[in-house]
Design an enzyme around this catalytic site. Structure first.
Site, short mmCIF file in Angstrom:
data_model
loop_
_atom_site.label_atom_id
_atom_site.label_comp_id
_atom_site.label_asym_id
_atom_site.label_seq_id
_atom_site.Cartn_x
_atom_site.Cartn_y
_atom_site.Cartn_z
N GLU A 1 53.44 46.67 43.78
CA GLU A 1 52.76 47.76 44.50
C GLU A 1 53.72 48.59 45.33
O GLU A 1 53.62 49.81 45.39
CB GLU A 1 51.67 47.19 45.41
CG GLU A 1 50.99 48.28 46.25
CD GLU A 1 49.84 47.77 47.12
OE1 GLU A 1 49.68 46.55 47.27
OE2 GLU A 1 49.10 48.63 47.64
N ASP B 1 50.90 42.20 43.77
CA ASP B 1 50.55 42.74 45.08
C ASP B 1 51.01 41.71 46.10
O ASP B 1 50.41 40.64 46.23
CB ASP B 1 49.03 42.97 45.19
CG ASP B 1 48.68 43.75 46.45
OD1 ASP B 1 47.60 44.36 46.49
OD2 ASP B 1 49.49 43.74 47.41
N ILE C 1 51.02 41.57 49.40
CA ILE C 1 50.01 41.30 50.43
C ILE C 1 48.78 42.13 50.08
O ILE C 1 48.74 43.34 50.34
CB ILE C 1 50.48 41.65 51.86
CG1 ILE C 1 51.80 40.97 52.22
CG2 ILE C 1 49.38 41.29 52.86
CD1 ILE C 1 52.32 41.29 53.61
N ASP C 2 47.78 41.47 49.47
CA ASP C 2 46.53 42.19 49.21
C ASP C 2 45.60 41.91 50.39
O ASP C 2 45.24 40.76 50.65
CB ASP C 2 45.91 41.72 47.90
CG ASP C 2 44.74 42.61 47.51
OD1 ASP C 2 44.94 43.83 47.37
OD2 ASP C 2 43.62 42.09 47.38
N THR D 1 46.20 44.26 53.33
CA THR D 1 47.22 44.63 54.33
C THR D 1 46.59 45.00 55.67
O THR D 1 47.12 44.65 56.73
CB THR D 1 48.09 45.79 53.82
OG1 THR D 1 48.76 45.37 52.63
CG2 THR D 1 49.14 46.19 54.84
N ASP E 1 46.01 44.85 42.30
CA ASP E 1 44.90 44.31 43.09
C ASP E 1 44.06 43.32 42.29
O ASP E 1 43.50 42.38 42.84
CB ASP E 1 43.96 45.44 43.54
CG ASP E 1 44.60 46.44 44.48
OD1 ASP E 1 44.42 47.66 44.25
OD2 ASP E 1 45.28 46.02 45.44
#
Ligand code: LIP
Length: 299
Positions: free
Chosen positions: A82, A111, A113-114, A116, A239
């Site tokens: 991402e 991702d 850190i999904d 954030t 995601d």
């Protein structure tokens, strides 16, 4: 540049899904420790497409760590992260397309850190999500939630598991009125307007609605039977790719919001336990009220 291992004059044996999964778990756990240790302690570094679309130094650090771990073991694999992609839906779709045509032998879709916004706010609902595809077909999915130390994993055709031991199975509920719906409002008013329209139609016919702030976590919870359904428009491959494999391998169903089977290019997602008529009832409702997509303005 497309890397086909066969075109390289080097000895190469394709790794097994199990070998790939093992390395993804190591990477996800390492990044998850950063998330757990710095949750709520990292300032927003910048915003992307909108002021709601946040980036922190931790997002980039976690992504760099994950990429380094994966490339150590699989140096010829491709990596779509991402934080390497410009802001916005069009850039996201174009970046993915550049990895799908021509298909790659091994593609990691990450991702770091999904969730954030939750991470910045100190809310313990964010995960690491690593999807893996072979020539555009998902083969491995890993979602790690570090606060409760819950590791959700799947390999194509071999089921989905929690912490490597408990086999995941979607909710047995067959009635929409008894269903709990996970959703997200996205990071733009364009998406939120569509989502609110959909929620207004779904609220009277479902038991409850939950917005946990992470698409990947919602999908892991559908696979685990904690949520019956997850619905959100305009998401990116990083995601939802890992979570989509988890839901399918846990016995659920994943399509776009019009009922078309999921592919890596899906952006408007509907994931459910696939029981009764729940999935088709939701598709019909979303299409009827015009909440099945959040069109991107061309100008
Ligand atoms: C988030 C998604 C969430 C969506 C947010 C954001 P991020 O991903 O997980 O479902 O509603 O707008 O896209 O930006 O935290 O990786």
């Amino acid at each position: 540049m497309s890397r086909s291992y066969k075109s390289l004059d080097m000895a190469y044996t394709s790794p097994t899904d199990s070998e790939i999964l093992d390395v993804c778990i190591i990477a996800a756990r390492e990044a998850g420790q950063i998330i757990r240790d710095t949750c709520g302690k990292i300032a927003v570094e910048k915003t992307k497409a909108t002021v709601q679309d946040l980036v922190t130094v931790a997002d980039k650090n976690c992504q760099d760590l994950i990429e380094a771990r994966l490339k150590e073991r699989f140096p010829f694999a491709d990596f779509l992260g991402e934080e390497n992609v410009a802001a916005g839906a069009i850039a996201s779709a174009q970046a993915l397309q550049s990895f799908l045509t021509p298909p790659r032998d091994l593609l990691f879709i990450v991702d770091p850190i999904d969730g954030t916004t939750n991470f910045v706010s100190g809310i313990p609902f964010s995960v690491v999500s690593i999807g893996v595809a072979r020539r555009n077909e998902l083969c491995v999915g890993v979602i790690y939630e570090p606060y409760r130390d819950e590791l959700f994993t799947s390999m194509k055709g071999q089921g989905a598991f929690l912490n490597g031991e408990k086999r995941l199975s979607v909710s047995p509920e067959s009635l929409l009125i008894n269903s709990v719906l996970g959703f997200g409002l996205g990071s733009s008013s364009r998406v939120a307007t569509t989502m609110i329209k959909g929620l207004s139609a779904l609220e009277p016919v479902t038991r409850g609605q939950r917005a946990l702030g992470s698409a990947a976590l919602h999908l892991a919870y559908v696979a685990a039977g904690r949520l019956t359904v997850f619905y959100e428009c305009d998401l990116s491959s990083w995601d939802i790719s890992a979570g989509s494999l988890l839901v399918n391998e846990a016995g659920g169903r994943v399509t776009d919001t019009r009922g078309v089977p999921y592919t890596l290019e899906t952006r408007d997602i509907l994931a459910s336990n696939g029981k009764g008529n729940i999935h088709s009832q939701i598709v019909d409702l979303l299409v009827k009220v015009g909440a099945d997509s959040a069109p991107i303005p061309l100008s």
